[in-house]
Design a protein around this motif. Structure first.
Motif, PDB file in Angstrom:
ATOM      1  N   LYS A   1       0.832  -1.193   0.000  1.00 33.59           N
ATOM      2  CA  LYS A   1       0.000   0.000   0.000  1.00 33.59           C
ATOM      3  C   LYS A   1       0.873   1.253   0.000  1.00 33.59           C
ATOM      4  O   LYS A   1       2.083   1.183  -0.200  1.00 33.59           O
ATOM      5  N   LEU A   2       0.252   2.410   0.219  1.00 40.22           N
ATOM      6  CA  LEU A   2       1.006   3.659   0.256  1.00 40.22           C
ATOM      7  C   LEU A   2       2.012   3.656   1.400  1.00 40.22           C
ATOM      8  O   LEU A   2       1.811   2.992   2.426  1.00 40.22           O
ATOM      9  N   GLN A   3       3.071   4.412   1.241  1.00 39.91           N
ATOM     10  CA  GLN A   3       4.056   4.608   2.290  1.00 39.91           C
ATOM     11  C   GLN A   3       3.875   6.003   2.889  1.00 39.91           C
ATOM     12  O   GLN A   3       3.361   6.914   2.233  1.00 39.91           O
ATOM     13  N   PRO A   4       4.281   6.202   4.142  1.00 34.70           N
ATOM     14  CA  PRO A   4       4.124   7.518   4.772  1.00 34.70           C
ATOM     15  C   PRO A   4       4.738   8.644   3.944  1.00 34.70           C
ATOM     16  O   PRO A   4       4.208   9.763   3.919  1.00 34.70           O
ATOM     17  N   GLU A   5       5.841   8.346   3.266  1.00 31.06           N
ATOM     18  CA  GLU A   5       6.512   9.360   2.454  1.00 31.06           C
ATOM     19  C   GLU A   5       5.620   9.869   1.317  1.00 31.06           C
ATOM     20  O   GLU A   5       5.731  11.025   0.897  1.00 31.06           O
ATOM     21  N   ASP A   6       4.715   9.018   0.839  1.00 31.86           N
ATOM     22  CA  ASP A   6       3.801   9.439  -0.224  1.00 31.86           C
ATOM     23  C   ASP A   6       2.862  10.536   0.271  1.00 31.86           C
ATOM     24  O   ASP A   6       2.555  11.487  -0.456  1.00 31.86           O
ATOM     25  N   ILE A   7       2.412  10.393   1.494  1.00 32.84           N
ATOM     26  CA  ILE A   7       1.511  11.395   2.071  1.00 32.84           C
ATOM     27  C   ILE A   7       2.294  12.646   2.441  1.00 32.84           C
ATOM     28  O   ILE A   7       1.823  13.776   2.259  1.00 32.84           O
ATOM     29  N   ALA A   8       3.503  12.454   2.944  1.00 30.04           N
ATOM     30  CA  ALA A   8       4.359  13.605   3.260  1.00 30.04           C
ATOM     31  C   ALA A   8       4.596  14.449   2.014  1.00 30.04           C
ATOM     32  O   ALA A   8       4.568  15.686   2.067  1.00 30.04           O
ATOM     33  N   ASN A   9       4.817  13.803   0.882  1.00 28.74           N
ATOM     34  CA  ASN A   9       5.022  14.533  -0.370  1.00 28.74           C
ATOM     35  C   ASN A   9       3.805  15.377  -0.721  1.00 28.74           C
ATOM     36  O   ASN A   9       3.937  16.498  -1.240  1.00 28.74           O
ATOM     37  N   ALA A  10       2.612  14.835  -0.455  1.00 26.64           N
ATOM     38  CA  ALA A  10       1.383  15.586  -0.736  1.00 26.64           C
ATOM     39  C   ALA A  10       1.284  16.813   0.169  1.00 26.64           C
ATOM     40  O   ALA A  10       0.874  17.894  -0.279  1.00 26.64           O
ATOM     41  N   VAL A  11       1.657  16.658   1.430  1.00 26.20           N
ATOM     42  CA  VAL A  11       1.621  17.790   2.360  1.00 26.20           C
ATOM     43  C   VAL A  11       2.584  18.880   1.899  1.00 26.20           C
ATOM     44  O   VAL A  11       2.222  20.070   1.853  1.00 26.20           O
ATOM     45  N   ILE A  12       3.797  18.492   1.557  1.00 24.69           N
ATOM     46  CA  ILE A  12       4.793  19.478   1.125  1.00 24.69           C
ATOM     47  C   ILE A  12       4.357  20.159  -0.168  1.00 24.69           C
ATOM     48  O   ILE A  12       4.572  21.367  -0.355  1.00 24.69           O
ATOM     49  N   PHE A  13       3.739  19.400  -1.061  1.00 25.85           N
ATOM     50  CA  PHE A  13       3.219  20.005  -2.292  1.00 25.85           C
ATOM     51  C   PHE A  13       2.208  21.097  -1.961  1.00 25.85           C
ATOM     52  O   PHE A  13       2.260  22.207  -2.520  1.00 25.85           O
ATOM     53  N   ALA A  14       1.285  20.808  -1.049  1.00 30.71           N
ATOM     54  CA  ALA A  14       0.271  21.800  -0.674  1.00 30.71           C
ATOM     55  C   ALA A  14       0.912  23.018  -0.030  1.00 30.71           C
ATOM     56  O   ALA A  14       0.539  24.163  -0.316  1.00 30.71           O
ATOM     57  N   LEU A  15       1.903  22.798   0.824  1.00 29.16           N
ATOM     58  CA  LEU A  15       2.551  23.904   1.529  1.00 29.16           C
ATOM     59  C   LEU A  15       3.432  24.745   0.613  1.00 29.16           C
ATOM     60  O   LEU A  15       3.724  25.904   0.925  1.00 29.16           O
ATOM     61  N   SER A  16       3.846  24.178  -0.500  1.00 31.05           N
ATOM     62  CA  SER A  16       4.796  24.876  -1.369  1.00 31.05           C
ATOM     63  C   SER A  16       4.125  25.753  -2.417  1.00 31.05           C
ATOM     64  O   SER A  16       4.813  26.431  -3.185  1.00 31.05           O
ATOM     65  N   GLN A  17       2.798  25.775  -2.437  1.00 32.85           N
ATOM     66  CA  GLN A  17       2.104  26.566  -3.453  1.00 32.85           C
ATOM     67  C   GLN A  17       2.206  28.064  -3.161  1.00 32.85           C
ATOM     68  O   GLN A  17       2.249  28.482  -2.000  1.00 32.85           O
ATOM     69  N   PRO A  18       2.242  28.891  -4.199  1.00 33.72           N
ATOM     70  CA  PRO A  18       2.276  30.338  -3.988  1.00 33.72           C
ATOM     71  C   PRO A  18       0.985  30.819  -3.323  1.00 33.72           C
ATOM     72  O   PRO A  18      -0.043  30.127  -3.371  1.00 33.72           O
ATOM     73  N   GLU A  19       1.042  31.991  -2.713  1.00 35.31           N
ATOM     74  CA  GLU A  19      -0.104  32.497  -1.960  1.00 35.31           C
ATOM     75  C   GLU A  19      -1.369  32.604  -2.809  1.00 35.31           C
ATOM     76  O   GLU A  19      -2.477  32.508  -2.286  1.00 35.31           O
ATOM     77  N   ARG A  20      -1.222  32.760  -4.101  1.00 35.30           N
ATOM     78  CA  ARG A  20      -2.396  32.915  -4.966  1.00 35.30           C
ATOM     79  C   ARG A  20      -3.131  31.595  -5.193  1.00 35.30           C
ATOM     80  O   ARG A  20      -4.258  31.575  -5.703  1.00 35.30           O
ATOM     81  N   ALA A  21      -2.497  30.477  -4.833  1.00 31.15           N
ATOM     82  CA  ALA A  21      -3.072  29.156  -5.115  1.00 31.15           C
ATOM     83  C   ALA A  21      -3.409  28.428  -3.816  1.00 31.15           C
ATOM     84  O   ALA A  21      -2.557  28.282  -2.943  1.00 31.15           O
ATOM     85  N   SER A  22      -4.639  27.973  -3.705  1.00 28.33           N
ATOM     86  CA  SER A  22      -5.075  27.230  -2.531  1.00 28.33           C
ATOM     87  C   SER A  22      -5.463  25.812  -2.940  1.00 28.33           C
ATOM     88  O   SER A  22      -6.366  25.617  -3.755  1.00 28.33           O
ATOM     89  N   ILE A  23      -4.778  24.829  -2.378  1.00 26.53           N
ATOM     90  CA  ILE A  23      -5.102  23.424  -2.631  1.00 26.53           C
ATOM     91  C   ILE A  23      -6.096  22.993  -1.566  1.00 26.53           C
ATOM     92  O   ILE A  23      -5.734  22.825  -0.398  1.00 26.53           O
TER      93      ILE A  23
END
Length: 225
Positions: free
Chosen positions: A194-216
């Protein structure tokens, strides 16, 4: 590496929380780590170094979360994101066969602790126009045979949408992370396919890395198998 932002993480001693802490530090963030297991947090801090701060405590204790947020904000000069990640399931599923004491512990952690994280973090997030990230679940998007755990995650999904609307008023953002089955200590048996914790961590970092104009608003991550 210049570190300008700080994320506070509950349930940080293992699984998704620990993987997210590692990914955040690698991406240049400071991390404030909260969990009950002081030994595991200390080991994680030794690995992550001065970009991390451990604050051992029970996320279901509002006072403990208030103290943790205050310490992290003071230590790093503010908080830019809070990841309400702590959660649990039950050993005995179902309503008729289930254990009401387990229900109470699960509701306290999956719902009340998440609300506490939002409550104590929001004053800091207002200062930075920061981001609230909540761990939901695919179980909060589907109807699963009498699942009380799933019902707690339905709450998280609804609350995430409500908070996104509220935080938008002052420039903040709220993101829901909805994983499918992840190979973490949440399960009594390993789930290596199944998924690994790192897969979910990557999703969190992706959301946090978006510019202020973009909301995930939501990221759903499913195993391919």
């Amino acid at each position: 590496m210049t570190r300008e932002k700080t994320v506070f993480i509950t349930g940080a001693s293992s699984g998704i929380g620990a993987a997210t802490a590692k990914a955040a530090v690698a991406a240049g963030w400071n991390v404030g780590l909260m969990a009950r297991s002081a030994d595991k947090l200390d080991s994680l801090v030794q690995e992550l170094g001065e970009a991390s701060l451990a604050v051992a405590g029970d996320a279901t204790d509002l006072g403990a979360q208030e103290s943790a947020i205050a310490r992290v904000a003071s230590h790093f000069g503010g908080i830019d994101a809070a990841f309400a990640n702590a959660g649990m399931g039950v050993d005995t599923p179902g309503t008729e066969a289930g254990d009401p004491r387990e229900w109470r512990r699960m509701i306290d952690l999956n719902i009340m602790a998440l609300l506490y994280t939002a409550r104590v973090a929001l004053p800091e997030l207002r200062k930075t126009k920061g981001q609230l990230v909540l761990t939901g679940s695919v179980a909060g998007k589907l109807h699963i045979l009498g699942s009380i755990y799933g019902a707690t995650k339905w709450f998280v999904h609804g609350y995430a949408g409500n908070m996104a609307q509220e935080m938008r008023e002052w420039g903040g953002r709220c993101t829901l992370i909805a994983p499918g089955m992840v190979d973490t200590p949440f399960f009594s048996e390993p789930k290596p396919d199944k998924l690994q914790p790192e897969d979910i961590a990557n999703a969190v970092i992706f959301a946090l890395s978006q510019p202020e104009r973009a909301s995930i608003s939501e990221i759903t991550v499913m195993p391919t198998g």
